[in-house]
Write a protein that holds these residues in place. Structure first.
Motif, PDB file in Angstrom:
ATOM      1  N   THR A  15       9.643  -5.324  -2.190  1.00 24.81           N
ATOM      2  CA  THR A  15       9.241  -4.349  -3.203  1.00 24.81           C
ATOM      3  C   THR A  15       7.777  -4.529  -3.584  1.00 24.81           C
ATOM      4  OG1 THR A  15      11.492  -4.279  -4.058  1.00 24.81           O
ATOM      5  CG2 THR A  15       9.757  -3.432  -5.485  1.00 24.81           C
ATOM      6  N   ILE A  16       7.363  -5.768  -3.794  1.00 21.04           N
ATOM      7  CA  ILE A  16       5.960  -6.039  -4.122  1.00 21.04           C
ATOM      8  C   ILE A  16       5.056  -5.618  -2.972  1.00 21.04           C
ATOM      9  CG2 ILE A  16       4.304  -7.895  -4.544  1.00 21.04           C
ATOM     10  CD1 ILE A  16       6.569  -9.295  -6.139  1.00 21.04           C
ATOM     11  N   PHE A  17       5.477  -5.894  -1.736  1.00 14.15           N
ATOM     12  CA  PHE A  17       4.685  -5.504  -0.580  1.00 14.15           C
ATOM     13  C   PHE A  17       4.524  -3.993  -0.495  1.00 14.15           C
ATOM     14  CE2 PHE A  17       4.514  -4.103   3.853  1.00 14.15           C
ATOM     15  CZ  PHE A  17       3.316  -4.678   4.236  1.00 14.15           C
ATOM     16  N   VAL A  18       5.600  -3.247  -0.691  1.00 14.75           N
ATOM     17  CA  VAL A  18       5.533  -1.779  -0.605  1.00 14.75           C
ATOM     18  C   VAL A  18       4.621  -1.223  -1.689  1.00 14.75           C
ATOM     19  CG1 VAL A  18       6.894   0.328  -0.915  1.00 14.75           C
ATOM     20  CG2 VAL A  18       7.730  -1.466   0.573  1.00 14.75           C
ATOM     21  N   ILE A  19       4.711  -1.778  -2.887  1.00 13.80           N
ATOM     22  CA  ILE A  19       3.856  -1.293  -3.981  1.00 13.80           C
ATOM     23  C   ILE A  19       2.389  -1.596  -3.678  1.00 13.80           C
ATOM     24  CG2 ILE A  19       3.258  -1.668  -6.396  1.00 13.80           C
ATOM     25  CD1 ILE A  19       6.282  -1.995  -6.906  1.00 13.80           C
ATOM     26  N   LEU A  20       2.111  -2.805  -3.227  1.00 12.78           N
ATOM     27  CA  LEU A  20       0.724  -3.138  -2.898  1.00 12.78           C
ATOM     28  C   LEU A  20       0.223  -2.349  -1.689  1.00 12.78           C
ATOM     29  CD1 LEU A  20       0.705  -6.993  -3.481  1.00 12.78           C
ATOM     30  CD2 LEU A  20      -0.222  -5.194  -4.954  1.00 12.78           C
ATOM     31  N   PHE A  21       1.106  -2.101  -0.730  1.00 12.26           N
ATOM     32  CA  PHE A  21       0.735  -1.320   0.446  1.00 12.26           C
ATOM     33  C   PHE A  21       0.393   0.114   0.073  1.00 12.26           C
ATOM     34  CE2 PHE A  21       1.963   1.443   4.029  1.00 12.26           C
ATOM     35  CZ  PHE A  21       1.066   0.985   4.974  1.00 12.26           C
ATOM     36  N   SER A  22       1.049   0.652  -0.947  1.00 14.74           N
ATOM     37  CA  SER A  22       0.782   2.034  -1.342  1.00 14.74           C
ATOM     38  C   SER A  22      -0.650   2.200  -1.846  1.00 14.74           C
ATOM     39  CB  SER A  22       1.775   2.486  -2.409  1.00 14.74           C
ATOM     40  OG  SER A  22       1.560   1.782  -3.608  1.00 14.74           O
ATOM     41  N   PHE A  23      -1.242   1.142  -2.376  1.00 13.42           N
ATOM     42  CA  PHE A  23      -2.620   1.238  -2.862  1.00 13.42           C
ATOM     43  C   PHE A  23      -3.630   1.383  -1.726  1.00 13.42           C
ATOM     44  CE2 PHE A  23      -0.645  -0.554  -6.641  1.00 13.42           C
ATOM     45  CZ  PHE A  23      -1.203   0.254  -7.610  1.00 13.42           C
ATOM     46  N   THR A  24      -3.233   1.037  -0.498  1.00 10.16           N
ATOM     47  CA  THR A  24      -4.159   1.229   0.625  1.00 10.16           C
ATOM     48  C   THR A  24      -4.372   2.710   0.917  1.00 10.16           C
ATOM     49  OG1 THR A  24      -2.386   1.088   2.277  1.00 10.16           O
ATOM     50  CG2 THR A  24      -3.502  -0.961   1.666  1.00 10.16           C
ATOM     51  N   PHE A  25      -3.429   3.565   0.515  1.00 12.38           N
ATOM     52  CA  PHE A  25      -3.588   4.995   0.751  1.00 12.38           C
ATOM     53  C   PHE A  25      -4.661   5.616  -0.135  1.00 12.38           C
ATOM     54  CE2 PHE A  25       0.857   4.564   2.326  1.00 12.38           C
ATOM     55  CZ  PHE A  25       0.597   4.950   3.632  1.00 12.38           C
ATOM     56  N   LEU A  26      -5.006   4.952  -1.217  1.00 10.28           N
ATOM     57  CA  LEU A  26      -6.059   5.486  -2.083  1.00 10.28           C
ATOM     58  C   LEU A  26      -7.425   5.430  -1.409  1.00 10.28           C
ATOM     59  CD1 LEU A  26      -5.075   4.118  -5.588  1.00 10.28           C
ATOM     60  CD2 LEU A  26      -4.891   6.444  -4.734  1.00 10.28           C
ATOM     61  N   ALA A  27      -7.601   4.527  -0.470  1.00 12.75           N
ATOM     62  CA  ALA A  27      -8.873   4.411   0.232  1.00 12.75           C
ATOM     63  C   ALA A  27      -9.067   5.552   1.229  1.00 12.75           C
ATOM     64  CB  ALA A  27      -8.956   3.073   0.949  1.00 12.75           C
ATOM     65  N   LEU A  38       3.824   9.118  -2.977  1.00  8.05           N
ATOM     66  CA  LEU A  38       5.091   9.118  -2.244  1.00  8.05           C
ATOM     67  C   LEU A  38       5.532   7.706  -1.895  1.00  8.05           C
ATOM     68  CD1 LEU A  38       4.718  12.184   0.134  1.00  8.05           C
ATOM     69  CD2 LEU A  38       6.230  11.941  -1.839  1.00  8.05           C
ATOM     70  N   CYS A  39       4.587   6.901  -1.428  1.00  7.98           N
ATOM     71  CA  CYS A  39       4.918   5.523  -1.075  1.00  7.98           C
ATOM     72  C   CYS A  39       5.241   4.705  -2.319  1.00  7.98           C
ATOM     73  CB  CYS A  39       3.763   4.900  -0.295  1.00  7.98           C
ATOM     74  SG  CYS A  39       4.111   3.272   0.366  1.00  7.98           S
ATOM     75  N   LEU A  40       4.535   4.963  -3.399  1.00  3.66           N
ATOM     76  CA  LEU A  40       4.760   4.223  -4.639  1.00  3.66           C
ATOM     77  C   LEU A  40       6.124   4.542  -5.244  1.00  3.66           C
ATOM     78  CD1 LEU A  40       3.317   2.255  -6.601  1.00  3.66           C
ATOM     79  CD2 LEU A  40       2.603   4.275  -7.889  1.00  3.66           C
ATOM     80  N   ILE A  41       6.588   5.768  -5.081  1.00  6.13           N
ATOM     81  CA  ILE A  41       7.864   6.174  -5.668  1.00  6.13           C
ATOM     82  C   ILE A  41       9.026   5.972  -4.686  1.00  6.13           C
ATOM     83  CG2 ILE A  41       9.168   8.159  -6.546  1.00  6.13           C
ATOM     84  CD1 ILE A  41       6.457   9.182  -7.649  1.00  6.13           C
ATOM     85  N   LEU A  42       8.871   6.450  -3.462  1.00 11.47           N
ATOM     86  CA  LEU A  42       9.974   6.396  -2.512  1.00 11.47           C
ATOM     87  C   LEU A  42      10.124   5.039  -1.823  1.00 11.47           C
ATOM     88  CD1 LEU A  42       9.626   9.905  -0.853  1.00 11.47           C
ATOM     89  CD2 LEU A  42      11.147   9.196  -2.699  1.00 11.47           C
ATOM     90  N   GLY A  43       9.049   4.264  -1.756  1.00 12.13           N
ATOM     91  CA  GLY A  43       9.110   2.960  -1.097  1.00 12.13           C
ATOM     92  C   GLY A  43      10.084   2.004  -1.756  1.00 12.13           C
ATOM     93  N   PRO A  44       9.933   1.737  -3.060  1.00 10.35           N
ATOM     94  CA  PRO A  44      10.894   0.847  -3.714  1.00 10.35           C
ATOM     95  C   PRO A  44      12.332   1.380  -3.728  1.00 10.35           C
ATOM     96  CG  PRO A  44       8.898   0.975  -5.007  1.00 10.35           C
ATOM     97  CD  PRO A  44       8.775   2.006  -3.920  1.00 10.35           C
TER      98      PRO A  44
END
Length: 74
Positions: A15-27, A38-44
C-alpha cells in the motif's frame, strides 16, 4: 501460523509503495495528474482486494483442514 502476520506486513508495504508510486505520475505531463489520482485511489483498493482474497483462501483452507481432522478422528 506465520502467514497472516507476514501477509499483513506485505499488505502495508504494498500500500505504501502504490501510494508513493502514484506521486511519480505528477512529474509527467497533462495525463500525469489524472493518472496520479487514479493510482492514488484505485491502487490501494486493488491491494486491499488482493489481500482480502488471499486471507479468504487461507481461512477456507484452515476450516477445511479442521473439518478433515474432525472427520478423520471419528
Amino acid at each position: 501460523m506465520w502467514i497472516e502476520p507476514i501477509l499483513k506486513v506485505v499488505y502495508y508495504i504494498a500500500t505504501i509503495f502504490v501510494i508513493l508510486f502514484s506521486f511519480t505520475f505528477l512529474a509527467l505531463g497533462g495525463v500525469g495528474v489524472l493518472s496520479f489520482f487514479l493510482c492514488l485511489i484505485l491502487g490501494p483498493i486493488g491491494v486491499r482486494l488482493a489481500y482480502e482474497m488471499t486471507m479468504m483462501f487461507i481461512m477456507i483452507w484452515r476450516n477445511t483442514r479442521d473439518i478433515a481432522d474432525k472427520v478423520a478422528k471419528k
